[in-house]
Design an enzyme around this catalytic site. Structure first.
Site, PDB file in Angstrom:
ATOM      1  N   ASP A  49       1.434  -6.881   4.380  1.00  0.00           N
ATOM      2  CA  ASP A  49       0.382  -7.526   5.181  1.00  0.00           C
ATOM      3  C   ASP A  49       0.402  -6.962   6.607  1.00  0.00           C
ATOM      4  OD1 ASP A  49       2.643  -8.823   6.086  1.00  0.00           O
ATOM      5  OD2 ASP A  49       1.873 -10.855   5.808  1.00  0.00           O
ATOM      6  N   SER A  50       1.381  -6.099   6.896  1.00  0.00           N
ATOM      7  CA  SER A  50       1.369  -5.316   8.137  1.00  0.00           C
ATOM      8  C   SER A  50       0.084  -4.502   8.243  1.00  0.00           C
ATOM      9  CB  SER A  50       2.586  -4.389   8.201  1.00  0.00           C
ATOM     10  OG  SER A  50       2.732  -3.666   6.994  1.00  0.00           O
ATOM     11  N   ASP A  88       2.028  -7.616  -0.999  1.00  0.00           N
ATOM     12  CA  ASP A  88       2.530  -8.631  -0.072  1.00  0.00           C
ATOM     13  C   ASP A  88       1.538  -9.797  -0.033  1.00  0.00           C
ATOM     14  OD1 ASP A  88       4.345  -9.564   1.741  1.00  0.00           O
ATOM     15  OD2 ASP A  88       3.761  -8.232   3.376  1.00  0.00           O
ATOM     16  N   LYS A 118       5.476  -9.873  -3.073  1.00  0.00           N
ATOM     17  CA  LYS A 118       6.481 -10.311  -2.097  1.00  0.00           C
ATOM     18  C   LYS A 118       5.918 -11.528  -1.379  1.00  0.00           C
ATOM     19  CE  LYS A 118       7.218  -8.102   2.018  1.00  0.00           C
ATOM     20  NZ  LYS A 118       6.913  -9.199   2.974  1.00  0.00           N
ATOM     21  N   GLU A 120       7.059 -14.561   1.819  1.00  0.00           N
ATOM     22  CA  GLU A 120       8.005 -14.999   2.841  1.00  0.00           C
ATOM     23  C   GLU A 120       8.446 -16.440   2.574  1.00  0.00           C
ATOM     24  OE1 GLU A 120       6.435 -14.399   6.794  1.00  0.00           O
ATOM     25  OE2 GLU A 120       5.872 -12.324   6.373  1.00  0.00           O
ATOM     26  N   GLU A 187      14.745  -9.411   7.249  1.00  0.00           N
ATOM     27  CA  GLU A 187      14.110  -8.816   8.423  1.00  0.00           C
ATOM     28  C   GLU A 187      14.713  -9.349   9.721  1.00  0.00           C
ATOM     29  OE1 GLU A 187       9.850  -8.481   8.366  1.00  0.00           O
ATOM     30  OE2 GLU A 187       9.822  -7.656  10.405  1.00  0.00           O
TER      31      GLU A 187
HETATM   32  O1  KIV Z   1       4.191  -6.391   5.852  1.00  0.00           O
HETATM   33  C1  KIV Z   1       5.114  -5.571   5.786  1.00  0.00           C
HETATM   34  O2  KIV Z   1       4.924  -4.361   5.963  1.00  0.00           O
HETATM   35  C2  KIV Z   1       6.451  -6.076   5.504  1.00  0.00           C
HETATM   36  C3  KIV Z   1       7.606  -5.133   5.548  1.00  0.00           C
HETATM   37  C4  KIV Z   1       7.809  -4.557   6.870  1.00  0.00           C
HETATM   38  C5  KIV Z   1       8.836  -5.711   4.985  1.00  0.00           C
HETATM   39  O3  KIV Z   1       6.598  -7.226   5.229  1.00  0.00           O
END
Ligand code: KIV
Length: 270
Positions: A49-50, A88, A118, A120, A187
């Site tokens: 989600d970055s 994510d 993934k 959180e 993280e």
């Molecule tokens: O969103 C992302 O890129 C991440 C990673 C940096 C672990 O969660």
């Protein structure tokens, strides 16, 4: 597929830890970078989600939607043959209810072409993780500094420095493992804490800003390539200076157009 390499599964990620080898992971958001990273032999490609920050230009990941992640995941899936592709789950795509998490994670696999998701959260997410795994969706956990909590933290601060906080992070790690996750991102926590979690867990830890004692490492690809050069993070190693090289290339392109040097005869059709 890179020669002689079979596709990486969530099960294989567990086996890499069992063999005592390191796991390599990197983000991607489009087919071209996903293909290049895959061809270079990365084990896990995360559609993070970055993307909200590096692709969309937002100041944090909060605005990212499940449709954004699925769109970028589908693009990456077209470039990936070997790596495990992980989608994510963005803010508020899984926290409202287990039903919401099931529907959205299912979409990541069915529409996005991901093989895992993934999300959180630690103890608070165990029931959600359990249900996702129950229906056949491999889950990667993510604890320590959770970027989706930025409005609670008031910034992207190191987590787990104080004993009580460190103990909670340890409990979160064990809870995520017990719920059935196949791996867990750690993280921005002290390296000693990351090492302790890595020793205690059977599932692999994938670190970002968590030191060398994790079972694997992940970075945002724009950081590693020097594309997002407005940021400079202590934990990032830049392997390229793409932002500088792109600026130089575009400047030269403009100069060549203005001087009449481009296009040349050889670059034109009769
Ligand atoms: O969103 C992302 O890129 C991440 C990673 C940096 C672990 O969660």
């Amino acid at each position: 597929m890179p020669a002689g390499k079979s596709p990486v599964t969530a099960f294989e990620i567990l086996n890499i830890k069992r063999r005592g080898e390191k796991i390599t992971a990197l983000t991607a958001y489009d087919a071209t970078f996903a293909r290049l990273e895959d061809e270079a032999g990365i084990d896990i490609i995360l559609v993070g989600d970055s993307l909200g920050m590096v692709v969309q230009g937002c100041s944090n990941t909060i605005p990212v939607t499940i449709d954004d992640v699925i769109y970028h995941c589908r693009a990456c899936a077209r470039g990936v043959e070997r790596a495990l592709l992980v989608a994510d789950m963005p803010f508020m795509s899984y926290q409202a209810s287990i039903e919401q998490a099931l529907i959205n994670a299912g979409r990541c696999l069915k529409e996005g072409g991901a093989q895992a998701v993934k999300l959180e959260g630690g103890e608070a997410m165990t029931e959600t993780i359990r249900r996702l795994v129950d229906v056949g969706i491999p889950v990667m956990g993510h604890i320590g500094m959770q970027p989706q909590m930025v409005n609670i933290y008031g910034g992207y601060k190191l987590q787990g420095k104080e004993t009580l906080q460190a103990e909670q992070i340890l409990r979160n790690a064990e809870a995520v493992q017990d719920a059935g996750a196949f791996s867990i991102v750690l993280e921005k926590i002290p390296r000693g804490l990351a090492g302790e979690i890595t020793k205690r867990l059977n599932i692999p830890t994938i670190g970002i800003a968590a030191g060398p004692d994790c079972d694997g490492q992940i970075l945002v690809n724009y950081d590693l390539f020097g594309l997002a050069d407005q940021y400079r993070f202590k934990f990032v190693r830049r392997y390229l200076e793409m932002a500088r090289d792109i600026r130089d290339a575009v400047k030269k392109y403009g100069e060549d157009i203005r001087s009449g040097d481009f296009p040349s005869d050889a670059e034109s059709f009769e």
